[in-house]
Design a protein around this motif. Structure first.
Motif, PDB file in Angstrom:
ATOM      1  N   TYR A   1       0.823  -1.206   0.000  1.00  9.25           N
ATOM      2  CA  TYR A   1       0.000   0.000   0.000  1.00  9.25           C
ATOM      3  C   TYR A   1       0.858   1.256   0.000  1.00  9.25           C
ATOM      4  CZ  TYR A   1      -3.442   3.463   1.299  1.00  9.25           C
ATOM      5  OH  TYR A   1      -4.224   4.573   1.303  1.00  9.25           O
TER       6      TYR A   1
ATOM      7  N   ASP B   1       3.311   2.100  -3.274  1.00  9.59           N
ATOM      8  CA  ASP B   1       2.606   2.722  -4.400  1.00  9.59           C
ATOM      9  C   ASP B   1       2.106   4.116  -4.045  1.00  9.59           C
ATOM     10  OD1 ASP B   1       2.924   0.703  -6.256  1.00  9.59           O
ATOM     11  OD2 ASP B   1       1.058  -0.295  -5.730  1.00  9.59           O
TER      12      ASP B   1
ATOM     13  N   THR C   1       3.036   7.787  -5.810  1.00 11.44           N
ATOM     14  CA  THR C   1       1.934   8.514  -6.433  1.00 11.44           C
ATOM     15  C   THR C   1       1.763   9.893  -5.813  1.00 11.44           C
ATOM     16  OG1 THR C   1       0.791   6.456  -6.936  1.00 11.44           O
ATOM     17  CG2 THR C   1      -0.538   8.456  -6.944  1.00 11.44           C
TER      18      THR C   1
ATOM     19  N   LYS D   1      10.896   6.840  -4.656  1.00 10.63           N
ATOM     20  CA  LYS D   1      11.340   5.846  -5.633  1.00 10.63           C
ATOM     21  C   LYS D   1      12.472   4.989  -5.064  1.00 10.63           C
ATOM     22  CE  LYS D   1       9.177   6.779  -9.591  1.00 10.63           C
ATOM     23  NZ  LYS D   1       8.504   5.809 -10.413  1.00 10.63           N
TER      24      LYS D   1
ATOM     25  N   GLN E   1      11.106   2.577  -2.534  1.00 16.41           N
ATOM     26  CA  GLN E   1      10.366   1.503  -3.189  1.00 16.41           C
ATOM     27  C   GLN E   1      11.329   0.433  -3.709  1.00 16.41           C
ATOM     28  OE1 GLN E   1       8.198   2.418  -6.872  1.00 16.41           O
ATOM     29  NE2 GLN E   1       6.382   1.604  -5.886  1.00 16.41           N
TER      30      GLN E   1
ATOM     31  N   PRO F   1       6.282  -3.223  -4.854  1.00 16.47           N
ATOM     32  CA  PRO F   1       4.990  -3.727  -4.395  1.00 16.47           C
ATOM     33  C   PRO F   1       4.591  -5.053  -5.028  1.00 16.47           C
ATOM     34  CG  PRO F   1       4.854  -1.377  -4.773  1.00 16.47           C
ATOM     35  CD  PRO F   1       6.195  -1.819  -5.278  1.00 16.47           C
TER      36      PRO F   1
END
Length: 68
Positions: free
Chosen positions: A9, A12, A16, A44, A47, A53
């Motif tokens: 969750y 992402d 965004t 980024k 992540q 994800p």
């Protein structure tokens, strides 16, 4: 399991949110005077560092017995 759900969750959502912040602020979002571009770079990088994800979704599916 909770860690995988949180990363799916938040991974992402953080990217965004940072992308939208850069778009919202327009040209100033990519200048040194405003840190929006730094948040995007950090989101980024996080992540990538903490796992995409998609990889966490696969791991989570395995944990709950939904392997394909």
């Amino acid at each position: 399991m909770a860690t995988a759900v949180a990363q799916v969750y938040c991974g992402d959502f953080a990217v965004t949110a940072a992308e939208e912040a850069v778009q919202l602020h327009g040209g100033i979002g990519m200048t040194w005077e405003y840190p929006a571009h730094l948040y995007l770079k950090r989101a980024k990088a996080d992540q990538i560092a903490f796992g995409a994800p998609g990889a966490h979704r696969v791991r989570l599916a395995g944990l709950v017995g939904l392997e394909t």
